[in-house]
Motif scaffolding. Structure first.
Motif, PDB file in Angstrom:
ATOM      1  N   ALA A  86      10.529  88.925  52.092  1.00  0.00           N
ATOM      2  CA  ALA A  86       9.368  89.746  51.294  1.00  0.00           C
ATOM      3  C   ALA A  86       9.887  90.478  49.918  1.00  0.00           C
ATOM      4  CB  ALA A  86       8.318  90.823  51.889  1.00  0.00           C
ATOM      5  N   GLY A  87       9.343  90.225  49.019  1.00  0.00           N
ATOM      6  CA  GLY A  87       9.641  90.942  48.013  1.00  0.00           C
ATOM      7  C   GLY A  87       8.805  92.400  48.294  1.00  0.00           C
ATOM      8  N   GLY A  88       9.930  93.044  46.818  1.00  0.00           N
ATOM      9  CA  GLY A  88       9.235  94.396  47.008  1.00  0.00           C
ATOM     10  C   GLY A  88       9.774  95.643  47.275  1.00  0.00           C
ATOM     11  N   MET A  89      10.831  95.181  48.467  1.00  0.00           N
ATOM     12  CA  MET A  89      12.104  96.400  49.583  1.00  0.00           C
ATOM     13  C   MET A  89      13.436  95.795  49.729  1.00  0.00           C
ATOM     14  SD  MET A  89       8.325  96.013  50.731  1.00  0.00           S
ATOM     15  CE  MET A  89       9.140  97.354  51.252  1.00  0.00           C
ATOM     16  N   SER A  90      13.885  97.119  50.222  1.00  0.00           N
ATOM     17  CA  SER A  90      15.139  97.119  50.125  1.00  0.00           C
ATOM     18  C   SER A  90      15.468  96.331  51.704  1.00  0.00           C
ATOM     19  CB  SER A  90      15.565  98.482  50.203  1.00  0.00           C
ATOM     20  OG  SER A  90      15.290  98.898  48.368  1.00  0.00           O
ATOM     21  N   TYR A  91      16.774  96.078  51.930  1.00  0.00           N
ATOM     22  CA  TYR A  91      17.224  95.604  52.972  1.00  0.00           C
ATOM     23  C   TYR A  91      18.740  95.656  52.782  1.00  0.00           C
ATOM     24  CZ  TYR A  91      13.287  92.068  52.733  1.00  0.00           C
ATOM     25  OH  TYR A  91      12.145  91.951  52.425  1.00  0.00           O
ATOM     26  N   MET A  92      18.562  95.828  53.991  1.00  0.00           N
ATOM     27  CA  MET A  92      20.525  95.411  54.613  1.00  0.00           C
ATOM     28  C   MET A  92      20.610  93.947  54.864  1.00  0.00           C
ATOM     29  SD  MET A  92      22.987  97.769  55.019  1.00  0.00           S
ATOM     30  CE  MET A  92      22.797 100.040  54.530  1.00  0.00           C
ATOM     31  N   ILE A  93      22.150  93.837  54.516  1.00  0.00           N
ATOM     32  CA  ILE A  93      22.258  92.934  55.170  1.00  0.00           C
ATOM     33  C   ILE A  93      23.770  92.432  55.770  1.00  0.00           C
ATOM     34  CG2 ILE A  93      23.356  90.101  54.475  1.00  0.00           C
ATOM     35  CD1 ILE A  93      20.514  91.048  53.122  1.00  0.00           C
ATOM     36  N   LEU A  94      24.066  92.545  56.909  1.00  0.00           N
ATOM     37  CA  LEU A  94      24.964  92.848  57.967  1.00  0.00           C
ATOM     38  C   LEU A  94      25.663  91.131  58.404  1.00  0.00           C
ATOM     39  CD1 LEU A  94      22.361  94.193  60.092  1.00  0.00           C
ATOM     40  CD2 LEU A  94      24.291  95.819  58.478  1.00  0.00           C
TER      41      LEU A  94
END
Length: 1019
Positions: A86-94
């Motif tokens: 989903a655009g417009g969000m921040s994520y953590m990639i593990l």
């Protein structure tokens, strides 16, 4: 959309890798899919040079807490991956791959755009993944599960927050649901988890026991369906705080805890639509709600109460990010600290921007602008570092942080300030928000106190015949030298105590003079005179009491030499010969106000002498009062109160009042108490409240200890109550600190699991009770409110039981009124403690107060009281309450636990081994009331220092003969530590003998081992 989470330990532990102190990581529930898939994250995973194939990448939302991963993918042969999000969000990639340690990256995704996030992994070599994890995956019927992806993980032994994974490997179950994979050894254990099964969230099975190299561990996984527990609704509107326009595609994340979903294991989320509106089903309980969107600060509401069946409107206004902060986080040697959490938040603590340092200790992130913003960093194993900054739009701020580990001590000498001679038996105490410690000086005046660095301590020093000394000391790593000079007594106070109306002297009046520096007491002679010696240079409180008179208190700054303080006392039973009457009317329409309360009382310093009445249906009142100047207070429902001084001399006095309308309840714009678990002097709980009210009458913060449960109700009685009253006729203790700006009151209070109280004991029972201090003839007593009876009274009489502070013995029972005191010599005497009890409905969190609850019958024979400010470990609640004079109020109940018990370490028996033989250390006999979270084994062998982590660890002693002292330090959830030592005698093998023999030195070493073996406990 909602589900009750039961198997999220693995991903919650992953969250702790990057969010160790205040959870800021959203792991979104599996079914709550409400976001458009209109953004992408892609990148390359490499070892810094070569791409890595088949890396598992798990992505989670980066701003919340609780739940499952959104999804996962794998890298191709070129190490490339692409994730649709989903655009417009921040994520953590593990990222996880079996030949490498895991790593993470944090990214923000713009609507309709692709964000690049390359990740570097560090090889585990020369470490070998030789621990086998095996098991079967079955569903709720016991049938094998053959789909999904399994990840096996090893916990990081250096992480204190639950043992987060720093290594992972993946596989899939076979046709029988069986799996087998390899992980690396680890002292903090690990586990397995499965994801990607339709209809299920992440399910895991893990352990904190060590994974030993070469061993195989069976860890089966049983799937359980997601269960909806939704019973409430939250809804609202999200806007841009700068423009007031609605914000769409805002993530609204909700988490709650109640007795059915302990540990905040329930979570749900939704997204605001294009008009900024959201609506979401949730589960009741103490809740956190977070609003987040790329380009804006997080808006977080903590510890909100959501009741069963509630339909709450909760609006949010997000601050746009307008500036950038960057920097490095290092230790004192300038070595980088990875995974440190860097935060910026405002004074409400509702608006937050943050980042996590990378492997080089660097951070950079966008922040909102404002004045007096808190900017700081925290990391596991280090003291936090905070500053206050102003941020302007467009600023690009660089700020480096240095964190200090917990290791320090304070030494010094206490001497006479006039002649420099050492003072023996001086008491030196160091207190801070994370640790309290003390020592007593020896014959040369020296002391030594072990401390934790990275914080400022209040150091208090006392000695008989000297004034008190208190100062602030910022403690650094290693030794901190702090010498203290105490001033001997060099001043005196004299004066006369007389009757205020007649001017006659009062004999045997008690005069208590006290300050933070020194306190003393004296009684007046037949001429009403008294005399006390003091230390100059401070302000003293002078309290004066005499039989038949009202108490008097005042402040006096004492200078060297003589200080004069005369006191006039007012009779306690002054006749009421004046008729006071009048009308109380509404200031708008001048109509009479029925039911208004009219109070009068003596002015300071006398206080008391109170009388009160209520107006009738026309607003009229009358009462009889003493013929002196009086404080006059009038209040009524839904009106602003009036207070003034009136002259009540004469036979009749008319006094009319107009009250302005006030229909608004107190507006508590912010309330938070955190942490709520394992509170102690090492882990203080901070209360922050912001109250907007034009006419407050009182603030109350009460702490209550668990007593019993009956049906759906749990009962807690109050052991500490902080109270601020704005009624001038009340004895306002003013011990709940607050600041005021107009009609906004800000309350900040740190509670460390202590109270004024102790243990009431008899031959068979004991119970912790709050108490108050009474000083008589320079002797300190502890008073407990309650009731007393004996064989002759024929009923219960109210008053207080007094106990000698120095011995703990029951001294007497002091009745209210003029009855003679009851002493402990009557074997038929029975004491019944009286407390305020809070009844909590555990199904919905509602509470009731009972002001006079009796806690059993206690015979005075053998009755004692041991004063101890340290509260027992266990379950507690806090109740915050604010009310106004218009009889409107607001309250908040918070569930707490206290951990004031020091863990008991047990390192096991001493051992003797031959060189090269592996020794197994077993700390499983260590114990703690709330559970041990860390075991650290340390020793020096062959000139090299070693540290091992875990409840059970091993080490091969391959070297020369030596007696090795091994120290075990255990830590509980509150940060308390305990230690124990054991000895290992190491010898060598003589090859020509068929059995293993120790040489002469080895035999002597083992004999010495038995001789010198010692143990100690550290608290």
């Amino acid at each position: 959309m909602s589900e009750f989470r039961r198997g999220t330990k693995l991903l919650l532990a992953v969250a702790l890798c990057v969010s160790m102190v205040t959870s800021m990581l959203v792991l979104v529930p599996h079914k709550a899919g409400a976001a458009p898939q209109d953004g992408w994250i892609e990148g390359t995973v490499s070892d810094g040079v070569n791409p890595i194939e088949n890396v598992m990448l798990i992505y989670v939302l980066n701003m919340g807490g609780g739940g499952d991963p959104l999804g996962f993918g794998l890298t191709n042969s070129l190490g490339h991956y692409n994730l649709t999000v989903a655009g417009g969000m921040s994520y953590m990639i593990l990222a996880f791959e079996g030949d490498y340690y895991s790593n993470a990256s944090m990214v923000s995704v713009v609507l309709g755009a692709t964000t690049l996030a390359d990740i570097n992994l560090t090889p585990i070599a020369p470490t070998v993944a030789d621990v086998t994890l095996r098991g079967f995956v079955t569903n709720e019927t016991g049938s094998p599960v053959t789909g999904g992806t399994i990840i096996g993980f090893t916990n990081d032994p250096l992480m204190t927050e639950g043992g987060a994974p720093y290594y992972g490997n993946t596989t899939v179950p076979d046709g029988l649901g069986e799996f087998s994979l390899k992980v690396i050894a680890g002292t903090a254990g690990g586990g397995v988890g499965i994801m990607g099964i339709t209809g299920y969230g992440l399910i895991d099975n893990s352990t904190s026991n060590p994974f030993i190299s070469g061993m195989t561990y069976w860890l089966n996984i049983s799937l359980a369906p997601l269960i909806s527990t939704d019973d409430a609704v939250i809804r609202g509107n999200v806007t841009d705080s700068e423009t007031g326009l609605p914000l769409g595609n805002v993530l609204v994340n909700f988490e709650s805890s109640n007795e059915w979903n302990m540990g905040r294991s329930y979570s749900n989320y939704t997204f605001a639509d294009s008009l900024g509106l959201y609506n979401m089903n949730v589960t009741n309980g103490t809740s956190n709600i977070m609003f987040s969107k790329t380009g804006f600060a997080i808006f977080r509401l903590s510890e909100m109460s959501v009741n069963h069946g509630a339909n709450l409107r909760i609006d949010a206004s997000l601050l746009p990010v307008t500036a950038t902060v960057s920097g490095n986080v290092t230790d004192a040697s300038l070595a980088p600290i990875a995974n440190a959490q860097v935060l910026v938040f405002d004074q409400t603590r509702n608006n937050i921007s943050y980042a996590i340092t990378n492997s080089l200790g660097k951070f950079t992130f966008d922040v909102f602008d404002g004045d007096n913003l808190s900017f700081g960093v925290q990391a596991s194993g280090y003291g936090s570092n905070w500053t206050v900054i102003d941020i302007l739009p467009g600023d690009s701020i660089w700020h480096d942080f240095v964190l200090i580990p917990y290791d320090a001590w304070m030494t010094g000498r206490v001497t006479n300030a006039l002649n420099g001679f050492p003072i023996e038996n001086a008491y030196v105490e160091a207190r801070s928000s994370i640790l309290d410690a003390s020592d007593q000086t020896n014959s040369m005046g020296y002391y030594n106190i072990s401390l934790v660095s990275g914080t400022t301590y209040t150091v208090n020093v006392d000695a008989t015949g000297y004034g008190h000394n208190s100062s602030e000391l910022a403690v650094a790593t290693g030794e901190n030298v702090y010498n203290v000079e105490l001033m001997p007594l060099d001043a005196w106070m004299t004066g006369k105590v007389t009757d205020k109306l007649s001017g006659l002297p009062i004999e045997n009046a008690g005069v208590w003079v006290h300050s933070p520096v020194f306190d003393t007491w004296n009684a007046t002679d037949s001429a009403g005179d008294y005399y006390v010696t003091l230390v100059s240079g401070t302000t003293y409180t002078v309290d004066v009491d005499a039989a038949g008179y009202r108490h008097d208190t005042r402040e006096l700054a004492v200078v060297p030499g003589e200080n004069l303080c005369d006191v006039q006392l007012l009779l306690s039973n002054l006749p009421q010969t004046t008729k006071l009457y009048g009308w109380v009317n509404d200031s708008n329409d001048l109509s009479g106000i029925a039911g208004a309360q009219v109070q009068v009382g003596f002015l300071p310093p006398d206080y008391g002498g109170q009388n009160q009445t209520m107006t009738n249906g026309t607003g009229y009142y009358e009462m009889w009062v003493s013929p002196v100047e009086l404080m006059y207070v009038v209040s009524a429902p839904d009106h602003v109160h009036v207070q003034e001084i009136i002259n009540a001399t004469g036979p009749m006095v008319r006094h009319d009042v107009l009250l302005a309308l006030d229909i608004w309840s107190p507006n508590v714009t912010s309330y938070d108490q955190s942490p709520s678990l394992n509170i102690s002097w090492t882990r203080p709980s901070l209360v922050h409240a912001v109250v907007q009210e034009q006419d407050p009458s009182q603030f109350i913060l009460a702490y209550a200890i668990y007593d019993h449960t009956a049906g759906i109700h749990a009962y807690f009685y109050i052991v500490q109550m902080l109270y601020d009253s704005f009624n001038p006729l009340n004895y306002a203790s003013n011990d709940l600190p607050y600041s005021q700006a107009g009609d906004v009151y800000t309350i900040d209070y740190s509670w460390i699991g202590t109270a004024h109280g102790g243990l009431l004991t008899n031959m068979t029972d004991q119970k912790y009770l709050g108490s108050y201090e009474v000083t008589m003839d320079l002797h300190v007593y502890d008073g407990i409110r309650g009731y007393y009876t004996n064989s002759t009274l024929g009923g219960w009489m109210s008053g207080s039981a007094l106990f000698d502070r120095s011995t703990g013995d029951f001294a007497w029972f002091q009745f209210e009124g003029s009855m003679p005191w009851a002493d402990p010599s009557d074997p038929t005497g029975v004491f019944q403690p009286s407390v305020s009890m809070i009844e909590v409905d555990e199904t919905n969190g509602n509470s009731n107060w009972y002001g006079d609850w009796h806690l059993g019958d206690w015979s005075v024979a053998g009755l004692g009281f041991a004063y101890d400010e340290l509260l027992p470990s266990g379950r507690y609640v806090s109740q915050f309450f604010v009310s106004d004079f218009g009889q409107r109020g607001w309250g908040q109940l918070t569930n707490l636990t206290v951990d004031n018990d020091i863990p008991v370490a047990s390192a096991g028996d001493d051992q003797g081994v031959v060189s090269g033989q592996e020794v197994f250390f077993n700390g499983s006999l260590s114990s703690d009331s709330s559970g041990i979270t860390n075991w650290t084994w340390s020793f020096t062998y062959g000139g090299t220092y070693y540290e091992l982590y875990g409840e059970n660890v091993s080490f091969a002693f391959s070297g020369g003969d030596e007696i090795v002292v091994v120290t075990l330090i255990v830590t509980d959830g509150a940060g308390h530590t305990g230690s124990d030592t054991m000895l290992v005698g190491v010898g060598t093998v003589i090859p020509e003998f068929p059995t293993v023999l120790l040489p002469v030195m080895g035999i002597l070493a083992l004999f010495a081992l038995v001789s010198v073996r010692r143990r100690f406990e550290e608290g």
